[in-house]
Motif scaffolding. Structure first.
Motif, PDB file in Angstrom:
ATOM      1  N   UNK A   1       0.777  -1.187  -0.013  1.00  0.00           N
ATOM      2  CA  UNK A   1       0.088  -0.114  -0.056  1.00  0.00           C
ATOM      3  C   UNK A   1       0.757   1.202   0.061  1.00  0.00           C
ATOM      4  N   UNK A   2       1.982   1.120   0.453  1.00  0.00           N
ATOM      5  CA  UNK A   2       2.972   2.231   0.507  1.00  0.00           C
ATOM      6  C   UNK A   2       3.498   2.787  -0.836  1.00  0.00           C
ATOM      7  N   UNK A   3       3.208   3.679  -1.573  1.00  0.00           N
ATOM      8  CA  UNK A   3       3.743   4.397  -2.794  1.00  0.00           C
ATOM      9  C   UNK A   3       5.182   4.795  -2.267  1.00  0.00           C
ATOM     10  N   UNK A   4       5.308   5.147  -1.337  1.00  0.00           N
ATOM     11  CA  UNK A   4       6.466   6.067  -0.928  1.00  0.00           C
ATOM     12  C   UNK A   4       7.522   5.227   0.024  1.00  0.00           C
ATOM     13  N   UNK A   5       8.678   4.967  -0.407  1.00  0.00           N
ATOM     14  CA  UNK A   5       9.568   4.336   0.332  1.00  0.00           C
ATOM     15  C   UNK A   5      10.565   5.262   1.002  1.00  0.00           C
ATOM     16  N   UNK A   6      10.539   5.502   2.203  1.00  0.00           N
ATOM     17  CA  UNK A   6      11.526   6.318   2.972  1.00  0.00           C
ATOM     18  C   UNK A   6      12.868   5.847   2.769  1.00  0.00           C
ATOM     19  N   UNK A   7      13.359   5.687   1.498  1.00  0.00           N
ATOM     20  CA  UNK A   7      14.760   5.130   1.433  1.00  0.00           C
ATOM     21  C   UNK A   7      15.968   5.926   2.376  1.00  0.00           C
ATOM     22  N   UNK A   8      15.639   7.179   2.342  1.00  0.00           N
ATOM     23  CA  UNK A   8      16.672   7.909   2.970  1.00  0.00           C
ATOM     24  C   UNK A   8      16.566   8.126   4.610  1.00  0.00           C
ATOM     25  N   UNK A   9      15.342   7.624   5.229  1.00  0.00           N
ATOM     26  CA  UNK A   9      15.250   7.617   6.470  1.00  0.00           C
ATOM     27  C   UNK A   9      16.328   6.892   7.322  1.00  0.00           C
ATOM     28  N   UNK A  10      16.808   5.668   6.699  1.00  0.00           N
ATOM     29  CA  UNK A  10      17.894   5.105   7.325  1.00  0.00           C
ATOM     30  C   UNK A  10      18.983   4.890   6.437  1.00  0.00           C
ATOM     31  N   UNK A  11      20.380   4.639   6.972  1.00  0.00           N
ATOM     32  CA  UNK A  11      21.577   4.786   6.231  1.00  0.00           C
ATOM     33  C   UNK A  11      21.512   3.434   5.435  1.00  0.00           C
ATOM     34  N   UNK A  12      20.945   2.630   5.649  1.00  0.00           N
ATOM     35  CA  UNK A  12      20.863   0.914   5.089  1.00  0.00           C
ATOM     36  C   UNK A  12      20.140   1.264   3.788  1.00  0.00           C
ATOM     37  N   UNK A  13      18.835   1.677   3.786  1.00  0.00           N
ATOM     38  CA  UNK A  13      18.086   1.804   2.658  1.00  0.00           C
ATOM     39  C   UNK A  13      18.420   2.917   1.899  1.00  0.00           C
TER      40      UNK A  13
END
Ligand code: ADP
Ligand code: MG
Length: 796
Positions: free
Chosen positions: A293-305
């Protein structure tokens, strides 16, 4: 603020240790793929057979919870779950795991596809074992060393390509980045902390060391170095290894050994050993990836992603291996891990090859192709029997030659420019432009020499000129009827006075009109006054003859009416010279200026007169010739007649009988007489015409000399106030002034001066002033004399 704003370019700081990963230039978009999910169950003697069951195809796991055990453990009422996967690895060897999970991904990396393999799961479930394996036992080595082995093996299998391998090893602990290979002597400690950088080529870690490895062994050394550092770091820095993510990356770059192939591929394989899943609960993106359901992936929220942003989903092959315990005691966490795995299975990716172009190779290849095509052209030329055509860029001499061709073509001296080749055609057009702009400049500078050009957009300059009264508000030159000037200008002094159309009437036109009936009465003057060339005609000797007795007639047909006195052009006359120019010189000026029109008509009439005279003399010659022939014929006829008389005449019924010879002579004589009459008539007509022409020529000459004298005196002697009186509407009409009076003005003085100069100048230059003064006095005297004469004539 949106965290996923447009990626920022990294500043041009110190050199990057990490190869940028390209997301650009990806080609051959593959079909959409799902994330491949596998489950590896850690071997145990206490496997929960009643709770964990595998599907027949080994692609699903069913979990069953007993009612009593689930109270207080699971909040909902559900007791059975079924998870669909791509494979369940139970009691699988490291070898099998690699075959199942990693082999394809690594293989495809050598074809240009990025790949990511992640191990996810509860701490102790076997992630590190799966990824790295044991370093002591070769048989138990994990995906990392096997992947390196496969890469090098495949390179050996591809001799057609030059493939380079680089590796880096990154650890993320507590949101901090650590280079697990920074301990190598040639890397040195990093001065600045590493940062994750996004640019159009992708994401890379600035400051992370990347190591070129030319063989398997080197790669293993790097791997062991990294593993050792992991362990040491966990002790010295008191790290809890279950909290750290480790990313081992293999970078591949493959260039074809065939030099003509300028395409090359790049790819990278990320092998990710994640932190324990029990700790991952809150770290968004990995979880978010699996959330449909999530269109937006908060990649930059953590260093890993953030670090894996271009390796999660998107255009790469992605594998998620979930490590689980097989014991009942860990079922809660196992269930949570499986839920995540099944969600990740729904994520789709679109793997694509990262294709790039080698600019250097491209240039070389194009050069080669160019050389080949030139050879081809040369063959074509020789086949087509064309002389050696040069296709090289043109040198200055060739360009100059084309320039000259274009000029000659424009002048009309060259009919056509031969087409040689495309380059030459382009240069011809180019030179057309060059010549055109040069001509424009030449025209403009010619205008500038003659006129004061003012830019139409230069309002300051225009208003200045308007103030000076030289132009009207529209920018037209005052006194210019059509106002079609290209700019503002000042008409030079030498400009011809305004002409009336009738002034252009030539002798021919006059002849065809009413001229004839006037009856040419003037006697043909034997004296021809050549005013156009000989200066001596204007010296006193000729003046005594022709000029002095001339009277001005037909003033009304004048083509040389003076300009209105209010004409600004009149005001632009230069100041008078202190000494008038010699008359022959002035006459030449006059003929080019005010007298140009009458001089033109005079010359035209003269040439017609000469032409008629020539015809008349030719006709006279012909008449004389006919006359001679007639005489000869008459003599012959008389001879025939006398012969006939001697032989006795024959008569027949009153008709005289003559022989054929005599008959022919009679006919000839008759014909000659007829010719004679015709020619004689022509001669008479011509004489009349000549008379008339002579009359017109005389008139023109009179006019020319009269106008000249008026002009000469006006220009150099008559005071300006008197000139006003002489103008049309003024108190004196110049046409009424006896020419002889005006002629006397200045001329004697000038001649005397000329004579004096010849006699006196040898005395020395000092004498000039003296004689100048003398001449001036005489001129003044002459002038007063003439004025008196003028006034007398006016009174009459
Ligand atoms: P994690 O990295 O998930 O925390 P580890 O890989 O460190 O777990 O595994 C914990 C222990 O279990 C290690 O001693 C490891 O050797 C062992 N182990 C894990 N999986 C296996 C396996 N499939 N076969 C044999 N031993 C394993
Ligand atoms: Mg581990």
């Amino acid at each position: 603020m949106d965290e996923e704003a447009a990626p920022k370019r990294g500043k041009n700081g110190p050199k990057f240790h990490c190869l940028p990963h390209s997301t650009q230039g990806s080609a051959r978009m593959g079909t959409r793929k799902k994330v491949h999910t596998f489950v590896r169950v850690k071997p145990t003697d206490d496997f929960a057979h009643e709770m964990i069951k595998y599907g027949d195809d080994n692609k699903s796991i069913d979990i069953h919870l007993k009612k009593d055990t689930r109270r207080g453990v699971v909040n909902n009422q559900q007791t059975d779950w079924s998870f669909k996967l791509d494979g369940v690895l139970h009691n699988a060897s490291q070898d099998l795991v690699y075959e199942t999970v990693a082999k394809d991904v690594v293989a495809q990396a050598l074809d240009g596809y990025n790949g990511t393999i992640m191990c996810y799961g509860q701490t102790g479930a076997g992630k590190t074992y799966t990824m790295t394996g044991t370093t002591e036992n070769y048989k138990h080595r994990g995906i990392l060393p096997r992947a390196l082995q496969q890469v090098f093996r495949m390179i050996e299998e591809r001799p057609t390509h030059a493939i380079t391998v680089r590796v880096s090893y990154l650890e993320i602990y507590n949101e901090s980045l650590f280079d697990l290979l920074s301990t190598l002597p040639y890397v040195g400690p990093s001065v600045t902390p590493m940062t994750i950088v996004e640019n159009p080529q992708g994401v890379f870690i600035k400051g992370l060391s990347v190591h070129l490895t030319s063989q398997e062994e080197d790669a293993f050394s790097l791997l062991f170095e990294g593993e050792t550092n992991r362990v040491i770091a966990s002790h010295t820095m008191n790290k809890n290894s279950s909290r750290s993510h480790c990313i081992f990356t293999i970078y591949v770059e493959a260039h074809s050994r065939t030099l003509s192939d300028e395409k090359y591929i790049t790819s990278k394989i990320n092998l990710v050993d994640l932190a324990g899943s029990e700790r991952l609960g809150k770290s968004g993106a990995i979880i978010a990836l699996g959330d449909q359901k999530r269109e937006h992936i908060p990649f930059r929220q953590c260093k890993l992603t953030h670090a894996l942003k271009d390796s999660l989903g998107g255009n790469c092959n992605m594998v998620l291996l979930t490590n689980i315990y097989g014991e009942a005691a860990q079922l809660e966490e196992t269930l949570s891990s499986l839920r995540f795995a099944s969600r990740m299975k729904l994520v789709t990716t679109e793997p694509a090859i990262n294709e790039k172009y080698d600019a250097e190779r491209m240039v070389k290849n194009l050069e080669k192709e160019l050389a080949l095509l030139k050879q081809e052209l040369a063959i074509h030329d020789s086949l087509a029997n064309r002389t050696l055509v040069n296709y090289d860029p043109m040198d200055e001499i060739q360009i100059a030659e084309i320039n000259s061709q274009v000029r000659r073509y424009l002048e009309g001296t060259l009919d056509e420019i031969d087409i040689i080749n495309l380059r030459q055609i382009q240069e011809v057009f180019n030179q057309f432009r060059v010549v055109l702009s040069q001509q424009e400049q030449e025209v403009e500078s010619a205008l500038r020499r003659k006129y004061t050009l003012i830019d139409k957009n230069d309002f300051a300059a225009i208003s200045a000129v308007q103030k000076a009264g030289l132009v009207d508000v529209d920018g037209h030159l005052v006194g210019e009827p059509d106002g079609q000037g290209f700019g503002l200008g000042v008409t030079p002094f030498s400009a011809k006075p305004g002409k009336k159309s009738k002034s252009k009437k030539t002798f021919k036109e006059q002849l065809s009109s009413s001229a004839r009936k006037e009856g040419a009465s003037s006697p043909v003057s034997g004296k021809e006054l050549d005013v156009s060339t000989s200066k001596t005609q204007l010296t006193p000797s000729s003046k005594e003859g022709d000029v002095k007795d001339m009277t001005i007639r037909e003033r009304e047909t004048s083509s040389l009416e003076p300009l209105p006195s209010d004409s600004p052009k009149e005001e632009l006359r230069p100041p008078r010279p202190s000494t008038p120019p010699p008359k022959p010189v002035a006459f030449e000026d006059f003929k080019n200026e005010r007298g140009s029109e009458i001089n033109r008509i005079f010359k035209e009439n003269k040439s017609i007169l000469n032409e008629r005279r020539k015809r008349a003399s030719e006709t006279t010659q012909r008449i004389n010739a006919i006359k001679r022939q007639m005489d000869v014929t008459k003599e012959a006829l008389n001879f025939q007649k006398s012969l006939r008389e001697k032989q006795g005449e024959y008569e027949n019924k009153g008709l005289m009988i003559i022989d054929e010879e005599e008959f022919l002579l009679i006919l000839k004589l008759k014909d000659l007489k007829k010719q004679y009459r015709t020619e004689y008539q022509d001669l008479r007509d011509l004489r009349a015409e000549i008379q008339y022409c002579q009359h017109l020529v005389d008139q023109c000459r009179h006019r020319l000399l009269t106008e000249f004298d008026i002009w000469y005196n006006e220009s150099f002697f008559i005071p300006e106030d008197l000139q006003v009186a002489l103008k049309p509407g003024g108190s004196i009409r110049p046409g009424m002034v006896p020419v002889s009076r005006i002629m006397s003005l200045g001329e004697d003085a000038q001649d005397k001066f000329s004579q004096l100069q010849q006699v006196v100048l040898p005395e020395g230059p000092d004498s000039v002033a003296f004689y100048n003064a003398k001449v001036k006095t005489e001129q003044k005297h002459n002038y007063l004399k003439t004025m008196m004469g003028l006034q007398q004539a006016h009174r009459k």
